[in-house]
Design an enzyme around this catalytic site. Sequence first.
Site, PDB file in Angstrom:
ATOM      1  N   GLY A   1      -1.370   6.835   2.275  1.00  0.00           N
ATOM      2  CA  GLY A   1      -2.184   7.906   2.496  1.00  0.00           C
ATOM      3  C   GLY A   1      -3.028   8.448   1.269  1.00  0.00           C
TER       4      GLY A   1
ATOM      5  N   VAL B   1       1.472   3.802   8.642  1.00  0.00           N
ATOM      6  CA  VAL B   1       3.224   3.733   8.041  1.00  0.00           C
ATOM      7  C   VAL B   1       4.176   4.074   9.265  1.00  0.00           C
ATOM      8  CG1 VAL B   1       2.527   4.801   6.029  1.00  0.00           C
ATOM      9  CG2 VAL B   1       3.208   6.415   7.680  1.00  0.00           C
TER      10      VAL B   1
ATOM     11  N   TYR C   1       8.189  19.735  11.132  1.00  0.00           N
ATOM     12  CA  TYR C   1       7.835  19.465   9.739  1.00  0.00           C
ATOM     13  C   TYR C   1       9.006  19.482   8.689  1.00  0.00           C
ATOM     14  CZ  TYR C   1       5.069  19.361   5.529  1.00  0.00           C
ATOM     15  OH  TYR C   1       4.483  18.911   4.195  1.00  0.00           O
TER      16      TYR C   1
HETATM   17  N1  LIG Z   1      -0.641  20.310   1.048  1.00  0.00           N
HETATM   18  C1  LIG Z   1       0.539  20.866   0.834  1.00  0.00           C
HETATM   19  O1  LIG Z   1       0.555  21.989   0.704  1.00  0.00           O
HETATM   20  C2  LIG Z   1       1.820  20.075   0.841  1.00  0.00           C
HETATM   21  C3  LIG Z   1       2.842  20.798   0.493  1.00  0.00           C
HETATM   22  C4  LIG Z   1       4.321  20.225   0.857  1.00  0.00           C
HETATM   23  C5  LIG Z   1       4.151  18.810   0.968  1.00  0.00           C
HETATM   24  N2  LIG Z   1       3.003  18.178   1.153  1.00  0.00           N
HETATM   25  C6  LIG Z   1       3.033  16.430   1.551  1.00  0.00           C
HETATM   26  O2  LIG Z   1       2.391  15.895   0.663  1.00  0.00           O
HETATM   27  C7  LIG Z   1       1.865  14.822   1.398  1.00  0.00           C
HETATM   28  C8  LIG Z   1       0.059  14.995   1.425  1.00  0.00           C
HETATM   29  O3  LIG Z   1      -0.355  15.838   1.908  1.00  0.00           O
HETATM   30  P1  LIG Z   1      -1.871  16.593   2.085  1.00  0.00           P
HETATM   31  O4  LIG Z   1      -1.942  17.930   2.026  1.00  0.00           O
HETATM   32  O5  LIG Z   1      -2.599  15.454   0.985  1.00  0.00           O
HETATM   33  O6  LIG Z   1      -1.942  15.978   3.690  1.00  0.00           O
HETATM   34  P2  LIG Z   1      -3.504  15.771   4.117  1.00  0.00           P
HETATM   35  O7  LIG Z   1      -4.550  16.220   3.227  1.00  0.00           O
HETATM   36  O8  LIG Z   1      -3.290  16.244   5.608  1.00  0.00           O
HETATM   37  O9  LIG Z   1      -3.533  14.167   4.060  1.00  0.00           O
HETATM   38  C9  LIG Z   1      -2.629  13.364   4.937  1.00  0.00           C
HETATM   39  C10 LIG Z   1      -2.606  11.949   4.285  1.00  0.00           C
HETATM   40  O10 LIG Z   1      -1.750  11.035   5.072  1.00  0.00           O
HETATM   41  C11 LIG Z   1      -2.188  10.141   5.719  1.00  0.00           C
HETATM   42  N3  LIG Z   1      -1.770   9.749   6.910  1.00  0.00           N
HETATM   43  C12 LIG Z   1      -1.523  10.489   7.897  1.00  0.00           C
HETATM   44  N4  LIG Z   1      -0.673   9.810   8.846  1.00  0.00           N
HETATM   45  C13 LIG Z   1      -0.791   8.560   8.419  1.00  0.00           C
HETATM   46  C14 LIG Z   1      -0.219   7.033   8.966  1.00  0.00           C
HETATM   47  N5  LIG Z   1       0.386   7.091  10.011  1.00  0.00           N
HETATM   48  N6  LIG Z   1      -0.456   6.074   8.165  1.00  0.00           N
HETATM   49  C15 LIG Z   1      -0.874   6.153   6.797  1.00  0.00           C
HETATM   50  N7  LIG Z   1      -1.438   7.181   6.561  1.00  0.00           N
HETATM   51  C16 LIG Z   1      -1.388   8.436   7.054  1.00  0.00           C
HETATM   52  C17 LIG Z   1      -3.714  10.379   5.969  1.00  0.00           C
HETATM   53  O11 LIG Z   1      -4.422   9.257   5.827  1.00  0.00           O
HETATM   54  P3  LIG Z   1      -5.558   9.009   7.198  1.00  0.00           P
HETATM   55  O12 LIG Z   1      -6.551  10.384   7.166  1.00  0.00           O
HETATM   56  O13 LIG Z   1      -6.171   8.010   6.872  1.00  0.00           O
HETATM   57  O14 LIG Z   1      -4.540   9.088   8.294  1.00  0.00           O
HETATM   58  C18 LIG Z   1      -3.917  11.296   4.492  1.00  0.00           C
HETATM   59  O15 LIG Z   1      -4.262  10.562   3.497  1.00  0.00           O
HETATM   60  C19 LIG Z   1       2.399  14.923   2.867  1.00  0.00           C
HETATM   61  O16 LIG Z   1       3.462  14.100   2.806  1.00  0.00           O
HETATM   62  C20 LIG Z   1       2.630  16.436   2.972  1.00  0.00           C
HETATM   63  O17 LIG Z   1       3.702  16.508   3.751  1.00  0.00           O
HETATM   64  C21 LIG Z   1       1.795  18.777   1.147  1.00  0.00           C
END
Ligand SMILES: NC(=O)c1ccc[n+]([C@@H]2O[C@H](COP(=O)([O-])OP(=O)(O)OC[C@H]3O[C@@H](n4cnc5c(N)ncnc54)[C@H](OP(=O)(O)O)[C@@H]3O)[C@@H](O)[C@H]2O)c1
Length: 248
Positions: free
Chosen positions: A13, A65, A156
């Site tokens: 991602g 993934v 989640y």
């Molecule tokens: N934002 C927050 O506040 C927060 C807080 C705690 C933890 N996190 C964690 O940090 C990580 C990134 O979060 P984010 O906020 O950047 O999320 P996001 O903006 O929604 O981005 C999600 C990423 O995951 C990729 N992805 C989703 N399903 C996938 C799959 N099946 N195979 C490959 N890639 C996949 C997406 O790529 P595509 O678009 O190409 O599918 C995208 O690059 C996540 O694990 C999330 O749970 C985020």
Amino acid sequence: MPDLKDQIALVTGGGRGIGKAIALALGRLGAGVMINYRQSREAAEVTLKELVVQGGSGELCPFDVADENQVEEAVKKIVDQHKKIDILVNNAGVTSDNLLVRLTAEDWNRVIGVNVKGTVHCTKAVCRRMIRERYGRIVNLSSVVGQIGNAGQSAYAASKAGIIGFTKAMARELASRGITVNAVAPGLIDTEMTTRLPEKLRDEFLRSIPLARFGTSQDVAEAVSFLVGPGASYITGQVINVNGGLYM
Ligand SMILES: NC(=O)c1ccc[n+]([C@@H]2O[C@H](COP(=O)([O-])OP(=O)(O)OC[C@H]3O[C@@H](n4cnc5c(N)ncnc54)[C@H](OP(=O)(O)O)[C@@H]3O)[C@@H](O)[C@H]2O)c1
């Protein structure tokens, strides 16, 4: 800052959001970065361009993934070409927010399939190679929600708590092979994932963050950069909280 010259990193991602900041940060430290995406090809292309403009190198690496065969094939391709993978950042994640009674089996399968099984598939695929090299750095993205729970986010929360257990088990399993496995648990970070949160929930969270702001993707990328570098060689099985004090 740690020097990752000649190292190969896979960031799942890595095309957008937190993953993009991690990919660019590891690129600035000298690693060759394999930028995985599933559907956001355009965003991943922009990330790769930015990586090259800042003097780094990398490649696009499309796969889902949640699909073990796709993961195995993609990792094999990377290893065939680069002969190794030093760093894996399991960042890809999805959420499905609803009260338990409204969450469907499909919602659960998607969240567990991407967040937990996706992390498992990628770890399994790269660790074989890391074991042979007797070196590796794995960082898994958990969440404060996996530590304290959150109403409306049971799938989640379960997935992100599962990642913490998996991280600790793998840290013990791989320590003797020179591989460290840690988790980073972000609090509320400004990305597309959090803009989808209801306004009321965002305001509630903000009131409970001692540092009184949401985090940035860069805040998370800094912690990941440290954990994959030489300065963190005696750190394994840990959960590093990047949450402004939301949970301590
Ligand atoms: N934002 C927050 O506040 C927060 C807080 C705690 C933890 N996190 C964690 O940090 C990580 C990134 O979060 P984010 O906020 O950047 O999320 P996001 O903006 O929604 O981005 C999600 C990423 O995951 C990729 N992805 C989703 N399903 C996938 C799959 N099946 N195979 C490959 N890639 C996949 C997406 O790529 P595509 O678009 O190409 O599918 C995208 O690059 C996540 O694990 C999330 O749970 C985020």
